[in-house]
Structure formats: structure tokens, C-alpha cells
Design an enzyme around this catalytic site. Structure first.
Site, PDB file in Angstrom:
ATOM      1  CG  ASP A 149      -2.127   0.900   1.037  1.00 14.83           C
ATOM      2  OD1 ASP A 149      -2.387   1.334  -0.101  1.00 14.83           O
ATOM      3  OD2 ASP A 149      -2.790   1.205   2.046  1.00 14.83           O
ATOM      4  CE  LYS A 183      -3.060   4.788   0.049  1.00 17.09           C
ATOM      5  NZ  LYS A 183      -4.407   4.404  -0.240  1.00 17.09           N
ATOM      6  CG  ASN A 207      -0.572   4.575   3.324  1.00 18.54           C
ATOM      7  OD1 ASN A 207      -1.382   5.221   3.995  1.00 18.54           O
ATOM      8  ND2 ASN A 207      -0.929   3.542   2.583  1.00 18.54           N
ATOM      9  CG  ASP A 232      -1.201   3.954   7.038  1.00 18.25           C
ATOM     10  OD1 ASP A 232      -2.203   3.627   7.689  1.00 18.25           O
ATOM     11  OD2 ASP A 232      -0.810   5.123   6.928  1.00 18.25           O
ATOM     12  CB  THR A 237      -6.035   5.649  -5.073  1.00 18.22           C
ATOM     13  OG1 THR A 237      -5.637   5.814  -6.422  1.00 18.22           O
ATOM     14  CG2 THR A 237      -4.807   5.450  -4.209  1.00 18.22           C
TER      15      THR A 237
END
Ligand code: ATP
Ligand code: MG
Length: 378
Positions: free
Chosen positions: A234, A236, A239, A252, A270
Site C-alpha cells: 500500500d 503511496k 502512507n 500504514d 486508489t
């Protein structure tokens, strides 16, 4: 026992209530025998002593806003920090606070609660200070009922298990956790400069030298995770937090898993960072490995340099474009940077550049001479 009375009294209070309550009734806190308090604080001390800092010797970890915390009269010195390299920090196998340790030892009364740092899906995050050592951290308060309703208890458990065993200068540390009947509290490293996402939106896009330093730090964090067979899944800007010295802190770990995996997920975030192998119909069992993070590193690099994700479009078109790696790199991006993006955003996971090769890429070498990997001034 004084402790359970104290903890019972917290059960129906929010953290905010606790701050006011605590000011009014200092007696309650003082009623706990000092010996008991110090044995409890040992866990945090162990965590702090184990902590290897990457910042300059004697630099303060952070300076809390004066209005948030009164300076205690007998503030103990902060733990000594050592200059270490990223590599060194990755070889210490000791967890900070192991999940099997007596977690009852940690409790809310140990902390002075300061300003709110932000709000997440399941609770809030507060600046907090360990009353005894003065150590500053972030306290994430998760509401148990909300976690149950969203059926994410397992995800949180996994996040705690994984994150409390990680020690890397570019990964947000989880020092420990505890809970009461209503809430779970995560004691997190305080990231003094907040969310990277906000910095990116403010700057619109990062200069190449800054983007390269961030990508080098992410690469180092990912090498560390992948060596431990952990896939983040995850990555991005939302995070990633930024430490006091401008260094990035990956956080995260709610979606992270042990590699390889074919764990199916109801993905609510997303689509922009999803790799082709996680959405392609040519991969019906959805199997994937740690190369998903390398794809996301390419998307991140693109977003740092242009201010937009490479496949940003309507959901249907984004998916179509991802499976073909259909993107255009603007002409203001340097040839070296463009070359690296093209080598990361490769549809076939096996043909993506390895993290070791990323670290040796000319764009990284050119922009990160002289230890730019660890931190970046802003
Ligand atoms: P999610 O619930 O998906 O994790 P989130 O990341 O937005 O969503 P939290 O992790 O609860 O939610 O954090 C909420 C906000 O609090 C963050 O966006 C950030 O601004 C701030 N924050 C969280 N952790 C820290 C930290 N360790 N140091 C400084 N600020 C933090
Ligand atoms: Mg978060």
C-alpha cells in the site's frame, strides 16, 4: 488495585476527557506506588534504549509545542543516540516491544496527551509524552467497535505484529500497544513534519534531487522489508510521514503480508498504485510477490516528479492503462529519471528492476552523493 481503578476510570472516557480528568485529579495518578510505575515504564525504556537513531548525536528527537506540554521539573535525559548507517540498523533482530511481552504494563496514565495530530478511519492520533522519561511519541487511538464493524480486527492485529518488529530509519516505529475495553492504543514514533502527501500537494511536485533522496530512502526501507519477506502492498504518498529531519517514514502496514501471496482483498483505496498482476485477468489466481512494491515505487517516483500518478484516469481507464503500463512522462523530467521510471513500471514483474539495481541507478547515484539516503533537508 490502584491500577485497575485507574484503568476502569478511563474506560468511559475519551482521550480528551482524560486530559481534563487528569489535570483535575492528579491524586489518582500519584496514588500508584512509584515502584509499580517504574516497572511498567521499563518496557518503554527498553524500547527507547534499543532505539538506534540515525540523526546527529545529541540532536533532540523533537521539540513539543510549549502549549501542548508543560516542561516537567525533573526531566530525564533522552536516550543516547548513535550515528548508524541504514544497513547497520537493519541487522539488529531485537524487536522494540514484542507482542508476547506483558502488554498490561503499558497504560494510558503513563502519557500526557497533547494536541491532535490527525484523524484516521478508525480513530485519532495525538501527540503524547511519556510522563517519566519525557519521550515524545504519537498515540494512535483506535475504536474497537468501529474496527469490529468494519471487520478489520485481523488487519489491525497484523499491522501491530508486523510493525512492532521492524527497525529501520525510514519505517515508522511502533514502540508498543495496549488496550482498554473500548480502545486500542498504538504507541508510535512521532513524525515531526507530518504527511508527505501534504508536502507534495503544497510543492505541486518535488525537485529531482529531493525526489531522488526520497526514492533512495524508500528503496532502502523496501529492501529491509523484502529481506524479511514482508510486502507492504500500500505504498503511496498518503502512507508516508516525514520525520523531524526531513527523512521519510513509511507507515500504514494494514495491508502488508508475508510474501509470496495471493491474498484477495476488497481494495477500497486508489487504483493508481495497483500493479498489473493484481488486477489483470491474465493472472486469474491473483498471485503476486514483493515486486508489487517495486511497481508502486515507480508510481511514487512518477508522482513525486510530476505531481500526478502516471495512470490517473477514470477507474475503468486507469485499470486498462495499468495493465499495459500506458503512460507518458512529461518532457521536464530528466532523461535519467525517465529511464528509471520506465525500468520500474514494467508489466512483467520479473523484468522490473531489483531494489539493489535501483540503488545503483545513475539518477540515484547522481542525486544522493554523500549520504542523501538517510535524510533530506527541506
Ligand atoms: P488509516 O486509518 O487508513 O491509517 P490515516 O493514515 O489517515 O488513515 P492515521 O494513521 O490514523 O490515519 O493517522 C491520521 C493522521 O494523523 C495522519 O494522516 C497524520 O497526519 C497523523 N499521524 C498519524 N501518525 C502520526 C505520527 N506517527 N506522527 C505524526 N503524525 C501522525
Ligand atoms: Mg495512517
Amino acid at each position: 488495585m490502584a491500577t485497575s481503578i485507574l484503568e476502569d476510570s478511563f474506560k468511559n472516557l475519551s482521550v480528551r476527557d482524560e486530559i481534563t480528568e487528569d489535570k483535575k485529579s492528579k491524586v489518582k495518578v500519584a496514588a500508584i506506588p512509584l515502584s509499580e510505575i517504574s516497572s511498567r515504564l521499563n518496557l518503554v525504556k527498553v524500547a527507547l534504549q534499543n532505539q538506534k537513531q540515525t540523526q546527529k548525536e545529541n540532536a533532540p528527537i523533537t521539540s513539543p509545542p510549549l502549549e501542548a506540554f508543560p516542561v516537567p521539573p525533573t526531566r530525564k535525559p533522552l536516550p543516547q543516540k548513535k550515528e548508524t548507517s541504514n544497513e547497520e540498523s537493519t541487522i539488529d533482530p531485537k524487536p522494540l516491544v514484542c507482542i508476547d511481552q506483558p502488554i498490561k504494563a503499558l497504560h494510558l496514565g503513563m502519557f500526557e496527551i497533547g494536541k491532535g495530530l490527525g484523524k484516521g478511519k478508525f480513530g485519532r492520533v495525538y501527540l503524547a509524552r511519556d510522563r517519566e522519561s519525557g519521550f515524545i511519541c504519537a498515540l494512535k487511538v483506535l475504536n474497537k467497535t468501529e474496527l469490529q464493524q468494519a471487520r478489520v480486527e485481523k488487519q489491525v492485529r497484523r499491522e501491530i505484529e508486523i510493525q512492532s518488529n521492524l527497525r529501520h530509519p525510514n519505517i515508522l516505529k511502533l514502540y508498543g500497544h495496549f488496550h482498554d475495553s473500548k480502545r486500542i492504543f498504538l504507541i508510535l514514533e512521532f513524525a515531526g513534519q507530518g504527511e508527505l502527501y501534504k508536502h507534495l500537494r503544497k510543492a505541486r511536485r518535488f525537485p529531482e534531487s529531493k525526489a531522488a533522496k526520497y526514492i533512495a530512502q524508500m528503496t532502502s526501507a523496501l529492501r529491509y522489508l523484502h529481506r524479511k519477506h514482508i510486502i507492504h502492498r500500500d505504498i503511496k504518498p498518503e502512507n508516508i510521514l516525514v520525520g523531524v529531519h526531513g527523512e521519510i517514514k513509511l507507515s500504514d502496514f494494514g495491508w502488508s503480508v508475508h510474501a509470496p501471496s495471493n491474498r484477495r482483498t476488497t481494495y477500497c483505496g486508489t487504483l493508481d498504485y495497483l500493479p498489473p498482476e493484481m488486477i489483470s485477468s491474465k493472472n486469474p489466481d491473483n498471485s503476486y510477490d514483493d515486486k508489487v512494491d517495486i511497481w508502486a515505487l515507480g508510481v511514487l517516483m512518477y508522482e513525486f516528479l510530476t505531481g500526478e500518478a502516471p495512470f490517473e484516469d477514470t477507474p475503468v481507464l486507469t485499470t486498462r492503462r495499468i495493465v499495459k503500463a500506458d503512460m507518458t512522462i512529461p518532457s521536464f523530467v530528466s532523461a535519467d529519471a525517465s529511464d528509471l521510471i520506465h525500468k520500474l513500471l514494467v508489466v512483467d514483474p520479473l523484468k522490473r528492476l531489483s531494489l539493489e539495481q535501483v540503488e545503483l541507478h545513475p539518477w540515484i547515484i547522481k542525486n544522493c552523493v554523500g549520504g542523501g539516503k538517510k535524510g533530506t533537508s527541506r
